[in-house]
Each structure stands twice: as structure tokens, then as C-alpha cells.
Motif scaffolding. Structure first.
Motif, PDB file in Angstrom:
ATOM      1  N   LEU A  80      -4.893  -1.694   9.559  1.00  0.00           N
ATOM      2  CA  LEU A  80      -6.036  -0.923   9.073  1.00  0.00           C
ATOM      3  C   LEU A  80      -6.850  -0.497  10.289  1.00  0.00           C
ATOM      4  O   LEU A  80      -7.476  -1.334  10.949  1.00  0.00           O
ATOM      5  CB  LEU A  80      -6.884  -1.772   8.135  1.00  0.00           C
ATOM      6  N   PRO A  81      -6.838   0.801  10.638  1.00  0.00           N
ATOM      7  CA  PRO A  81      -7.509   1.230  11.871  1.00  0.00           C
ATOM      8  C   PRO A  81      -8.998   0.883  11.869  1.00  0.00           C
ATOM      9  O   PRO A  81      -9.681   1.042  10.852  1.00  0.00           O
ATOM     10  CB  PRO A  81      -7.301   2.756  11.872  1.00  0.00           C
ATOM     11  N   GLU A  82      -9.479   0.425  13.018  1.00  0.00           N
ATOM     12  CA  GLU A  82     -10.898   0.079  13.130  1.00  0.00           C
ATOM     13  C   GLU A  82     -11.778   1.275  12.789  1.00  0.00           C
ATOM     14  O   GLU A  82     -12.809   1.142  12.130  1.00  0.00           O
ATOM     15  CB  GLU A  82     -11.218  -0.414  14.545  1.00  0.00           C
ATOM     16  N   GLU A  83     -11.370   2.478  13.236  1.00  0.00           N
ATOM     17  CA  GLU A  83     -12.179   3.675  12.996  1.00  0.00           C
ATOM     18  C   GLU A  83     -12.288   3.964  11.500  1.00  0.00           C
ATOM     19  O   GLU A  83     -13.348   4.374  11.016  1.00  0.00           O
ATOM     20  CB  GLU A  83     -11.568   4.882  13.716  1.00  0.00           C
ATOM     21  N   MET A  84     -11.202   3.738  10.761  1.00  0.00           N
ATOM     22  CA  MET A  84     -11.223   3.981   9.329  1.00  0.00           C
ATOM     23  C   MET A  84     -12.120   2.970   8.622  1.00  0.00           C
ATOM     24  O   MET A  84     -12.900   3.323   7.727  1.00  0.00           O
ATOM     25  CB  MET A  84      -9.807   3.927   8.756  1.00  0.00           C
ATOM     26  N   LEU A  85     -12.021   1.707   9.016  1.00  0.00           N
ATOM     27  CA  LEU A  85     -12.876   0.688   8.419  1.00  0.00           C
ATOM     28  C   LEU A  85     -14.337   0.951   8.755  1.00  0.00           C
ATOM     29  O   LEU A  85     -15.219   0.789   7.902  1.00  0.00           O
ATOM     30  CB  LEU A  85     -12.462  -0.703   8.903  1.00  0.00           C
ATOM     31  N   ALA A  86     -14.614   1.400   9.977  1.00  0.00           N
ATOM     32  CA  ALA A  86     -15.996   1.710  10.373  1.00  0.00           C
ATOM     33  C   ALA A  86     -16.540   2.876   9.554  1.00  0.00           C
ATOM     34  O   ALA A  86     -17.714   2.881   9.156  1.00  0.00           O
ATOM     35  CB  ALA A  86     -16.055   2.030  11.866  1.00  0.00           C
ATOM     36  N   TYR A 119     -10.353   4.469  -0.890  1.00  0.00           N
ATOM     37  CA  TYR A 119      -9.421   4.124   0.180  1.00  0.00           C
ATOM     38  C   TYR A 119      -8.030   4.118  -0.420  1.00  0.00           C
ATOM     39  O   TYR A 119      -7.756   3.392  -1.369  1.00  0.00           O
ATOM     40  CB  TYR A 119      -9.765   2.754   0.755  1.00  0.00           C
ATOM     41  N   GLU A 120      -7.124   4.939   0.143  1.00  0.00           N
ATOM     42  CA  GLU A 120      -5.762   5.039  -0.350  1.00  0.00           C
ATOM     43  C   GLU A 120      -4.805   4.407   0.652  1.00  0.00           C
ATOM     44  O   GLU A 120      -4.932   4.610   1.859  1.00  0.00           O
ATOM     45  CB  GLU A 120      -5.343   6.508  -0.541  1.00  0.00           C
ATOM     46  N   VAL A 121      -3.843   3.655   0.137  1.00  0.00           N
ATOM     47  CA  VAL A 121      -2.789   3.126   0.996  1.00  0.00           C
ATOM     48  C   VAL A 121      -1.468   3.191   0.236  1.00  0.00           C
ATOM     49  O   VAL A 121      -1.381   2.768  -0.919  1.00  0.00           O
ATOM     50  CB  VAL A 121      -3.086   1.686   1.454  1.00  0.00           C
ATOM     51  N   ASN A 122      -0.467   3.772   0.871  1.00  0.00           N
ATOM     52  CA  ASN A 122       0.875   3.794   0.313  1.00  0.00           C
ATOM     53  C   ASN A 122       1.577   2.524   0.778  1.00  0.00           C
ATOM     54  O   ASN A 122       1.806   2.337   1.971  1.00  0.00           O
ATOM     55  CB  ASN A 122       1.638   5.031   0.785  1.00  0.00           C
ATOM     56  N   THR A 123       1.889   1.646  -0.175  1.00  0.00           N
ATOM     57  CA  THR A 123       2.420   0.332   0.188  1.00  0.00           C
ATOM     58  C   THR A 123       3.852   0.403   0.706  1.00  0.00           C
ATOM     59  O   THR A 123       4.365  -0.593   1.228  1.00  0.00           O
ATOM     60  CB  THR A 123       2.361  -0.623  -1.020  1.00  0.00           C
ATOM     61  N   GLU A 124       4.506   1.560   0.581  1.00  0.00           N
ATOM     62  CA  GLU A 124       5.865   1.708   1.109  1.00  0.00           C
ATOM     63  C   GLU A 124       5.864   2.356   2.481  1.00  0.00           C
ATOM     64  O   GLU A 124       6.548   1.896   3.394  1.00  0.00           O
ATOM     65  CB  GLU A 124       6.726   2.521   0.139  1.00  0.00           C
ATOM     66  N   THR A 125       5.088   3.444   2.645  1.00  0.00           N
ATOM     67  CA  THR A 125       5.093   4.163   3.928  1.00  0.00           C
ATOM     68  C   THR A 125       4.012   3.680   4.879  1.00  0.00           C
ATOM     69  O   THR A 125       4.097   3.930   6.093  1.00  0.00           O
ATOM     70  CB  THR A 125       4.907   5.667   3.697  1.00  0.00           C
ATOM     71  N   GLY A 126       2.969   3.019   4.345  1.00  0.00           N
ATOM     72  CA  GLY A 126       1.863   2.577   5.193  1.00  0.00           C
ATOM     73  C   GLY A 126       0.819   3.650   5.445  1.00  0.00           C
ATOM     74  O   GLY A 126      -0.140   3.420   6.186  1.00  0.00           O
ATOM     75  N   ARG A 127       0.978   4.821   4.843  1.00  0.00           N
ATOM     76  CA  ARG A 127      -0.022   5.878   5.031  1.00  0.00           C
ATOM     77  C   ARG A 127      -1.352   5.448   4.423  1.00  0.00           C
ATOM     78  O   ARG A 127      -1.415   4.961   3.300  1.00  0.00           O
ATOM     79  CB  ARG A 127       0.449   7.175   4.349  1.00  0.00           C
TER      80      ARG A 127
END
Length: 337
Positions: A124-130, A144-152
Motif C-alpha cells: 500500500l503506497p505511503e502516498e496513497m495512504l497519506a 479505496y479500490e484494490v484488485n486482489t488478483e492483480t494488486g491494482r
């Protein structure tokens, strides 16, 4: 004088302490060099202890904040999170909660939960969390979206309107994209520090609202009448201008005095608050409508006012009226009005 928080012993209570600060905590631990991972409930079956979207922050030194299961599987999640931090990879975990463990945290039967563990910085990028933390501080809704297969991973300010309205995190129909909803805390602005407000404010807090009481009359707006609550003694138009009005705000007008109620009402009719309720009889409401028409508001704007306030449950007395108001707020918020 603007917001006057009434102190609670010992010291003054911070308003945001009443809500989860898990993303903020994880970011702080990461920036302090301790390392951090976020664990999020992404799916549940049966009688799961926590709802989808619940989070646990795990520090690299083993400290934790929050919960994903009320205590049923936290120990296992912590172990997995510490290993994920070392490997720098996300993990999607699945746990079955036994009936015995569920009973220990107050549930009648067990269930199954899936938990996504994301190391901060490495996954999880620090910039995104910030950016997420900044949006939460500014009362901006984000998904917040996360693709659990690709990691996008991505943050969305638009879309997911139904999820936003219902506060409902979960998987999209594709079964791969998990959407975590981060709405601002619900806020109740009560104009009028009257007896109904004394019942409504603690009820609203239990329901997850952050209450603010506005009343320029010192005899009403006293710490003795509202211990520990945030009280604003400005005139309502000045108060709501400084507090801000948004789609996560409910405004209730309780004074019966147009000099106090109407300035806040006019501000709310121009804003995107999700609920406006005004105390008074049908006759009082008719006069209120006349005043708003004279002030230049349209019929559609005026129709947003719920008056007489509250669901018609035959309420008698301040506490029952407060129940009726909170029930109507909930119905409007969840699209059931």
C-alpha cells in the motif's frame, strides 16, 4: 465565540477520538520507522464479529490498534501481518470462527471472515495512504479500490454512490475488486440546546454521530445541561458557516424561534446536508414554508424540510421525540424515507 468544547475529566476530549483512526495510526507508525500493515475485513459469512471494512493496524513492533474480529482471530492476523511485513507482500486470509469463540465475543454462532493484509509502503503506497488520511481529515468521502488478483490500487472520489450512501464496503460483482468506503463521520448539528436535544444528542452519539449543539442563549447552552458535549454559542448562521455543511451532516432545528432557527435553515437549504428537520406543529411548519418562500427558496428546496420533525410514532415526551427524530434521520440517510 466559536466552538466551545466542554471538557471532560481528565482534560478535553478530542472529537475525532470517537471514531476509528486506523489508517492514521498505520501511517504514523510507518513514518516513525516502526513499519505498519493494515488488515481489512473484506468478506464475511454467517455471524461474523465485525462488518466488512473493519480494520486493524499492526505495527512492526507488534502493537495493534483496531479490530477485525472482536478478538476471535486477531492473534493469527498479527502473526500473518508481521510475516507479510518481512516479505513485503499482501496476504488474503480466511478464518472460520467457531461457535465457542463467537460466543466469547457476544455472538450466538460462528462464521467465516476473509481479511486482506497490506504492508504500508511495500504494498500500500505511503502516498496513497497519506492522500486517504488527508481526505478523511478534510471530511471528503473516498473509496479505496484494490484488485486482489492483480494488486491494482486506486482512490476514487466519484462513483460508488450507493456504497457511499449505505456505508457499505465490499467486493464488486467481478469478485476481484474490493471497495473500502471511507466516509466522513456522520455529524448532527442541533440548533437549540433544549430538553429534546438533551435526549437526542446522546442517542445520536450511540448511533455514530458527532454532535454539535448551537445556541446563543447561555442559559440553555451550558455545560451542566450538556456535559462533555461540543457547544457553540455563536448565532446559528455564523456557527454553521464555520462548522461547514456537507452530505454527511444532519441539521435539526429545535428552538421554535425563527430568529434562531431560520438563519441555520437557510444555510442548510443552500447546502448538501442529507437531512433537515424542524420542530413544530403543522401550523408552525406552514408559517416556516411561507418564510422560506419569501426568502426566495424553491418548492424543491423547501420540500427537503422534515416538519413536523420525526417519524409519526405517537411520541410523547422529549426522549420519545428524540427516538422519532433519529429514526427519521436514519431512514433518510439509508434511502428509506
Amino acid at each position: 465565540m466559536m466552538a466551545r468544547p466542554v471538557p471532560s475529566a481528565p482534560g478535553e476530549r478530542k472529537i475525532m477520538d470517537r471514531f476509528d483512526n486506523i489508517p492514521e495510526t498505520a501511517l504514523d507508525w510507518h513514518r516513525a520507522g516502526k513499519g505498519a500493515a493494515l488488515a481489512t475485513v473484506v468478506e464475511t459469512w454467517g455471524s461474523a464479529p465485525r462488518r466488512v471494512g473493519a480494520q486493524l493496524a499492526i505495527g512492526g513492533d507488534g502493537r495493534i490498534e483496531g479490530s477485525v474480529s472482536g478478538g476471535c482471530v486477531e492473534g493469527a492476523v498479527i502473526v500473518e501481518a508481521l510475516e507479510a511485513l518481512e516479505e513485503g507482500q499482501a496476504r488474503l486470509l480466511e478464518f472460520g470462527v467457531s461457535d465457542e469463540d463467537a460466543f466469547a465475543v457476544g455472538l450466538a454462532c460462528g462464521g467465516t471472515i476473509r481479511v486482506l493484509v497490506e504492508p504500508v509502503g511495500k504494498v500500500l503506497p505511503e502516498e496513497m495512504l497519506a492522500e486517504l488520511v488527508a481526505a478523511r481529515a478534510g471530511r471528503q468521502a473516498l473509496a479505496y479500490e484494490v484488485n486482489t488478483e492483480t494488486g491494482r490500487r486506486a482512490l476514487r472520489r466519484d462513483g460508488h454512490a450507493e456504497r457511499m450512501r449505505m456505508d457499505r464496503s465490499g467486493f464488486e460483482p467481478d469478485g476481484r475488486t474490493f471497495v473500502a468506503i471511507h466516509n466522513p463521520p456522520l455529524r448532527l448539528i442541533a440548533v437549540g440546546a433544549v430538553h429534546i436535544a438533551q435526549a437526542l444528542v446522546p442517542m445520536a452519539r450511540i448511533a455514530g454521530y458527532d454532535p454539535v449543539i448551537i445556541d446563543p442563549r447561555d442559559a440553555f447552552a451550558s455545560a451542566a445541561r450538556f456535559p462533555g458535549e461540543q457547544i457553540v454559542t455563536d448565532w446559528p448562521d455564523e456557527a454553521v458557516a464555520q462548522l461547514g455543511l456537507d452530505a454527511r451532516t444532519a441539521l435539526v432545528l429545535l428552538t421554535h424561534d425563527p430568529k434562531i432557527d431560520d438563519p441555520a435553515l437557510e444555510a442548510a437549504l443552500r447546502a448538501d446536508v442529507f437531512y433537515i428537520g424542524a420542530l413544530g406543529s403543522t401550523r408552525t411548519q406552514a408559517k416556516r414554508v411561507d418564510r422560506m418562500q419569501a426568502a426566495g427558496f424553491t418548492a424543491d428546496q423547501i420540500a427537503r424540510i422534515h416538519g413536523p420533525i420525526g417519524l409519526d410514532i405517537g411520541a410523547a415526551g422529549p426522549a420519545e421525540i428524540a427516538v422519532a427524530i433519529l429514526a427519521q434521520m436514519t431512514a433518510v440517510l439509508r434511502g428509506k424515507a
